[in-house]
Design a protein around this motif. Structure first.
Motif, PDB file in Angstrom:
ATOM      1  N   MET A 283      -2.050  12.792   0.457  1.00  0.00           N
ATOM      2  CA  MET A 283      -3.060  13.054  -0.563  1.00  0.00           C
ATOM      3  C   MET A 283      -4.246  12.094  -0.461  1.00  0.00           C
ATOM      4  SD  MET A 283      -0.556  13.851  -3.775  1.00  0.00           S
ATOM      5  CE  MET A 283      -1.917  14.290  -4.831  1.00  0.00           C
ATOM      6  N   LYS A 284      -4.242  11.252   0.589  1.00  0.00           N
ATOM      7  CA  LYS A 284      -5.313  10.267   0.820  1.00  0.00           C
ATOM      8  C   LYS A 284      -5.460   9.300  -0.356  1.00  0.00           C
ATOM      9  CE  LYS A 284      -7.783  12.951   4.055  1.00  0.00           C
ATOM     10  NZ  LYS A 284      -7.766  13.935   4.702  1.00  0.00           N
ATOM     11  N   VAL A 285      -4.312   8.844  -0.848  1.00  0.00           N
ATOM     12  CA  VAL A 285      -4.259   7.879  -1.939  1.00  0.00           C
ATOM     13  C   VAL A 285      -3.643   6.602  -1.384  1.00  0.00           C
ATOM     14  CG1 VAL A 285      -3.269   7.388  -4.202  1.00  0.00           C
ATOM     15  CG2 VAL A 285      -3.996   9.703  -3.650  1.00  0.00           C
TER      16      VAL A 285
ATOM     17  N   THR B 102       1.095  -3.056  -3.257  1.00  0.00           N
ATOM     18  CA  THR B 102       2.065  -3.816  -4.034  1.00  0.00           C
ATOM     19  C   THR B 102       1.292  -4.756  -4.945  1.00  0.00           C
ATOM     20  OG1 THR B 102       2.228  -5.545  -2.362  1.00  0.00           O
ATOM     21  CG2 THR B 102       3.783  -3.700  -2.185  1.00  0.00           C
ATOM     22  N   LEU B 103       1.946  -5.313  -5.945  1.00  0.00           N
ATOM     23  CA  LEU B 103       1.254  -6.182  -6.887  1.00  0.00           C
ATOM     24  C   LEU B 103       0.851  -7.524  -6.286  1.00  0.00           C
ATOM     25  CD1 LEU B 103       2.953  -5.603 -10.339  1.00  0.00           C
ATOM     26  CD2 LEU B 103       0.796  -4.728  -9.474  1.00  0.00           C
ATOM     27  N   ASN B 104       1.311  -7.823  -5.057  1.00  0.00           N
ATOM     28  CA  ASN B 104       0.840  -9.045  -4.406  1.00  0.00           C
ATOM     29  C   ASN B 104      -0.443  -8.783  -3.633  1.00  0.00           C
ATOM     30  OD1 ASN B 104       1.583  -7.817  -2.034  1.00  0.00           O
ATOM     31  ND2 ASN B 104       3.192  -9.258  -1.511  1.00  0.00           N
ATOM     32  N   GLY B 105      -0.951  -7.542  -3.682  1.00  0.00           N
ATOM     33  CA  GLY B 105      -2.220  -7.209  -3.063  1.00  0.00           C
ATOM     34  C   GLY B 105      -2.115  -6.572  -1.697  1.00  0.00           C
ATOM     35  N   GLY B 106      -0.929  -6.516  -1.128  1.00  0.00           N
ATOM     36  CA  GLY B 106      -0.758  -5.910   0.185  1.00  0.00           C
ATOM     37  C   GLY B 106      -0.622  -4.403   0.095  1.00  0.00           C
ATOM     38  N   GLU B 107      -1.100  -3.733   1.118  1.00  0.00           N
ATOM     39  CA  GLU B 107      -0.961  -2.276   1.145  1.00  0.00           C
ATOM     40  C   GLU B 107       0.463  -1.936   1.549  1.00  0.00           C
ATOM     41  OE1 GLU B 107      -3.175   1.684   2.897  1.00  0.00           O
ATOM     42  OE2 GLU B 107      -4.019  -0.288   3.294  1.00  0.00           O
ATOM     43  N   LEU B 108       1.067  -1.012   0.827  1.00  0.00           N
ATOM     44  CA  LEU B 108       2.415  -0.578   1.152  1.00  0.00           C
ATOM     45  C   LEU B 108       2.334   0.244   2.418  1.00  0.00           C
ATOM     46  CD1 LEU B 108       5.342  -0.648   0.094  1.00  0.00           C
ATOM     47  CD2 LEU B 108       4.901   1.560  -0.933  1.00  0.00           C
ATOM     48  N   GLY B 109       3.055  -0.170   3.417  1.00  0.00           N
ATOM     49  CA  GLY B 109       3.028   0.523   4.703  1.00  0.00           C
ATOM     50  C   GLY B 109       4.087   1.603   4.769  1.00  0.00           C
ATOM     51  N   ASN B 110       4.751   1.663   5.874  1.00  0.00           N
ATOM     52  CA  ASN B 110       5.770   2.687   6.082  1.00  0.00           C
ATOM     53  C   ASN B 110       7.164   2.127   5.846  1.00  0.00           C
ATOM     54  OD1 ASN B 110       3.921   4.667   6.804  1.00  0.00           O
ATOM     55  ND2 ASN B 110       3.809   3.899   8.894  1.00  0.00           N
ATOM     56  N   GLU B 111       7.279   1.162   4.920  1.00  0.00           N
ATOM     57  CA  GLU B 111       8.575   0.598   4.630  1.00  0.00           C
ATOM     58  C   GLU B 111       9.522   1.682   4.131  1.00  0.00           C
ATOM     59  OE1 GLU B 111       5.780  -0.597   3.366  1.00  0.00           O
ATOM     60  OE2 GLU B 111       5.624  -2.695   3.947  1.00  0.00           O
ATOM     61  N   LEU B 112      10.738   1.549   4.517  1.00  0.00           N
ATOM     62  CA  LEU B 112      11.745   2.472   4.024  1.00  0.00           C
ATOM     63  C   LEU B 112      12.035   2.104   2.582  1.00  0.00           C
ATOM     64  CD1 LEU B 112      13.765   4.743   4.578  1.00  0.00           C
ATOM     65  CD2 LEU B 112      15.377   2.988   5.331  1.00  0.00           C
ATOM     66  N   VAL B 113      11.799   3.020   1.698  1.00  0.00           N
ATOM     67  CA  VAL B 113      12.035   2.767   0.283  1.00  0.00           C
ATOM     68  C   VAL B 113      13.444   3.230  -0.039  1.00  0.00           C
ATOM     69  CG1 VAL B 113      11.294   3.288  -2.061  1.00  0.00           C
ATOM     70  CG2 VAL B 113       9.603   3.051  -0.244  1.00  0.00           C
TER      71      VAL B 113
ATOM     72  N   VAL C 299      -1.270   2.673  -7.485  1.00  0.00           N
ATOM     73  CA  VAL C 299      -1.636   3.858  -6.706  1.00  0.00           C
ATOM     74  C   VAL C 299      -3.016   4.306  -7.166  1.00  0.00           C
ATOM     75  CG1 VAL C 299      -0.999   6.218  -6.094  1.00  0.00           C
ATOM     76  CG2 VAL C 299       0.787   4.516  -6.550  1.00  0.00           C
ATOM     77  N   SER C 300      -3.966   4.343  -6.220  1.00  0.00           N
ATOM     78  CA  SER C 300      -5.327   4.708  -6.591  1.00  0.00           C
ATOM     79  C   SER C 300      -6.107   5.160  -5.372  1.00  0.00           C
ATOM     80  CB  SER C 300      -6.032   3.513  -7.224  1.00  0.00           C
ATOM     81  OG  SER C 300      -7.374   3.820  -7.511  1.00  0.00           O
ATOM     82  N   ARG C 301      -7.036   6.062  -5.577  1.00  0.00           N
ATOM     83  CA  ARG C 301      -7.978   6.437  -4.523  1.00  0.00           C
ATOM     84  C   ARG C 301      -9.165   5.491  -4.486  1.00  0.00           C
ATOM     85  NH1 ARG C 301      -8.272  12.990  -4.902  1.00  0.00           N
ATOM     86  NH2 ARG C 301      -6.214  13.306  -4.037  1.00  0.00           N
ATOM     87  N   ASN C 302      -9.339   4.719  -5.546  1.00  0.00           N
ATOM     88  CA  ASN C 302     -10.506   3.865  -5.695  1.00  0.00           C
ATOM     89  C   ASN C 302     -10.146   2.416  -5.369  1.00  0.00           C
ATOM     90  OD1 ASN C 302     -12.587   2.239  -6.720  1.00  0.00           O
ATOM     91  ND2 ASN C 302     -13.151   3.792  -8.215  1.00  0.00           N
TER      92      ASN C 302
END
Length: 50
Positions: free
Chosen positions: A6-8, A12-23, A33-36
């Motif tokens: 969805m291009k969103v 994480t709250l530490n400022g890092g972008e969540l990658g492809n970690e297995l959740v 979660v934000s587009r902005n």
């Protein structure tokens, strides 16, 4: 990940972008979660994260 399709961006709250970690149910993340990107930076600034 649904958010990527969805291009969103998901951060994480530490400022890092969540990658492809297995959740899994073993690991927990607090997420923004934000587009902005400006909103995310402002929100993290309010939390004191650089």
């Amino acid at each position: 990940m649904i958010s990527r399709a969805m291009k969103v961006n998901v951060y994480t709250l530490n400022g890092g972008e969540l990658g492809n970690e297995l959740v899994s149910s073993d690991r927990r993340f607090s997420l923004i979660v934000s587009r902005n990107g400006d909103f995310v930076r402002s929100f993290l600034g309010l939390l004191g994260v650089k």
